[in-house]
Design a protein around this motif. Structure first.
Motif, PDB file in Angstrom:
ATOM      1  N   GLY A 132      -1.332   4.360  -7.798  1.00  7.62           N
ATOM      2  CA  GLY A 132      -2.565   4.151  -7.052  1.00  7.62           C
ATOM      3  C   GLY A 132      -3.292   5.451  -6.755  1.00  7.62           C
ATOM      4  O   GLY A 132      -2.708   6.544  -6.804  1.00  7.62           O
ATOM      5  N   PRO A 133      -4.576   5.363  -6.433  1.00  9.00           N
ATOM      6  CA  PRO A 133      -5.375   6.560  -6.153  1.00  9.00           C
ATOM      7  C   PRO A 133      -4.818   7.358  -4.987  1.00  9.00           C
ATOM      8  O   PRO A 133      -4.525   6.802  -3.931  1.00  9.00           O
ATOM      9  CB  PRO A 133      -6.767   5.990  -5.802  1.00  9.00           C
ATOM     10  CG  PRO A 133      -6.752   4.577  -6.205  1.00  9.00           C
ATOM     11  CD  PRO A 133      -5.344   4.126  -6.296  1.00  9.00           C
ATOM     12  N   GLY A 134      -4.636   8.633  -5.183  1.00  7.35           N
ATOM     13  CA  GLY A 134      -4.216   9.526  -4.119  1.00  7.35           C
ATOM     14  C   GLY A 134      -2.730   9.559  -3.846  1.00  7.35           C
ATOM     15  O   GLY A 134      -2.272  10.391  -3.045  1.00  7.35           O
ATOM     16  N   GLU A 142      -0.390  10.670  -5.532  1.00 10.43           N
ATOM     17  CA  GLU A 142       0.287  11.893  -5.978  1.00 10.43           C
ATOM     18  C   GLU A 142       0.483  12.892  -4.841  1.00 10.43           C
ATOM     19  O   GLU A 142       1.267  13.836  -4.968  1.00 10.43           O
ATOM     20  CB  GLU A 142      -0.489  12.551  -7.123  1.00 10.43           C
ATOM     21  CG  GLU A 142      -1.845  13.107  -6.749  1.00 10.43           C
ATOM     22  CD  GLU A 142      -2.974  12.086  -6.815  1.00 10.43           C
ATOM     23  OE1 GLU A 142      -4.142  12.478  -6.649  1.00 10.43           O
ATOM     24  OE2 GLU A 142      -2.679  10.886  -7.042  1.00 10.43           O
ATOM     25  N   ARG A 143      -0.188  12.690  -3.707  1.00 13.16           N
ATOM     26  CA  ARG A 143      -0.026  13.585  -2.553  1.00 13.16           C
ATOM     27  C   ARG A 143       1.062  13.101  -1.588  1.00 13.16           C
ATOM     28  O   ARG A 143       1.341  13.780  -0.596  1.00 13.16           O
ATOM     29  CB  ARG A 143      -1.354  13.719  -1.806  1.00 13.16           C
ATOM     30  CG  ARG A 143      -2.449  14.387  -2.625  1.00 13.16           C
ATOM     31  CD  ARG A 143      -3.685  14.661  -1.783  1.00 13.16           C
ATOM     32  NE  ARG A 143      -4.321  13.437  -1.336  1.00 13.16           N
ATOM     33  CZ  ARG A 143      -5.205  12.739  -2.050  1.00 13.16           C
ATOM     34  NH1 ARG A 143      -5.535  13.143  -3.274  1.00 13.16           N
ATOM     35  NH2 ARG A 143      -5.751  11.638  -1.568  1.00 13.16           N
ATOM     36  N   ASP A 172       1.853  -0.422  -8.919  1.00 16.87           N
ATOM     37  CA  ASP A 172       0.511  -0.225  -8.369  1.00 16.87           C
ATOM     38  C   ASP A 172       0.499   0.776  -7.224  1.00 16.87           C
ATOM     39  O   ASP A 172      -0.494   1.487  -7.023  1.00 16.87           O
ATOM     40  CB  ASP A 172      -0.069  -1.562  -7.903  1.00 16.87           C
ATOM     41  CG  ASP A 172      -0.341  -2.513  -9.053  1.00 16.87           C
ATOM     42  OD1 ASP A 172      -0.260  -2.073 -10.222  1.00 16.87           O
ATOM     43  OD2 ASP A 172      -0.603  -3.704  -8.798  1.00 16.87           O
ATOM     44  N   THR A 211       0.859  -1.181   0.000  1.00 15.09           N
ATOM     45  CA  THR A 211       0.000   0.000   0.000  1.00 15.09           C
ATOM     46  C   THR A 211       0.898   1.234   0.000  1.00 15.09           C
ATOM     47  O   THR A 211       2.132   1.131  -0.034  1.00 15.09           O
ATOM     48  CB  THR A 211      -0.903   0.017   1.239  1.00 15.09           C
ATOM     49  OG1 THR A 211      -0.083   0.240   2.402  1.00 15.09           O
ATOM     50  CG2 THR A 211      -1.667  -1.290   1.397  1.00 15.09           C
TER      51      THR A 211
END
Length: 253
Positions: free
Chosen positions: A176-178, A180-181, A172, A75
């Motif tokens: 993955g979503p988010g 980039e922060r 992945d 993750t």
């Protein structure tokens, strides 16, 4: 001379290797990039051992090289988990107290996090990532295309028992979503060990702003070397890279 090492962490086997050197000085411990492994360091560890006179140790993270698979899917917490949970156990298993961490790309980010939280002799960060840039994501998307359609999977299969796990565990997370922060501002502010920053001026995955942020935010003594290379200066400008690390290590006593 190099040799394979037996290394087990949390009941799982990790591929590891050592190159001989002075055991009375801090060892150099190599942390590979997102698609790397022990073997993919190529001639770099041997050259580093010869230039520094120190032991050089390398290992393949779970899911890479000949190491066992990771215990769970990766993750966005992967970097901190590797730096603060896995790496301390690896260093104990390798007998590497207060090492000089030498990380490349994702491995450099892991080294930075660890060095800000645990005692180390020094940190060498090669092409580190401390925030997400558009060029990074574009480069990873291009690499994904090469993996799916350009023969990269076949090339990686020569170095990884499970190339899909190695590639997916890297790609992945980054795409993955988010994600980039994601950034390491707080971790940079805790970095107090002497630090050497290295990056290729033509890095296809990042700009030199990565190094700028570390220099601005770290309380550590920081040296910086820009090299005539892309993302892997230890392979593309090996003599200059090894010389810079050897000079840095010599200054650590």
């Amino acid at each position: 001379m190099s040799g394979a090492l037996g290394l087990t962490v949390a009941g799982r086997r990790l591929e590891a290797a050592a190159w001989d050197g002075d055991e009375d000085r801090a060892a150099l411990v190599l942390l590979h990039e997102g698609l790397g492994s022990v073997g993919l360091w190529r001639a770099f560890p041997e050259a580093l051992a010869a230039a520094t006179g120190r032991r050089v140790l390398a290992f393949s993270r779970f899911g890479h090289g000949r190491s066992d698979p990771p215990p769970a899917p990766r993750t966005a917490a992967f970097f901190a988990q590797e730096a603060l949970d896995v790496l301390p156990a690896v260093l104990r298993g390798l007998g590497a107290e207060r090492p000089i961490l030498v990380g490349h790309s994702d491995g450099a980010s892991i080294a930075l996090i660890h060095a800000g939280a645990r005692p180390v002799t020094g940190a060498v960060l090669i092409a580190p990532h401390v925030f997400v840039e558009p060029v990074t994501l574009a480069g990873i998307r291009a690499t994904r295309e090469a993996y799916l359609h350009g023969g990269l999977r076949e090339r990686l299969a020569r170095h990884h028992d499970d190339p899909d796990a190695a590639f997916g565990g890297w790609c992945d997370v980054w795409l993955g979503p988010g994600f980039e922060r994601w950034e390491l501002t707080a971790e940079i502010a805790r970095l107090r060990a002497p630090t050497l920053l290295l990056q290729g001026v033509d890095d296809q995955y990042a700009t030199l702003e990565q190094l700028d942020r570390i220099e601005r935010g770290a309380p550590a003594a920081v040296a910086r070397v820009e090299l005539p290379a892309r993302h892997s200066p230890h392979l593309e400008a090996p003599e200059e890279t090894v010389a810079a690390i050897a000079a840095f290590a010599a200054g650590l006593g």
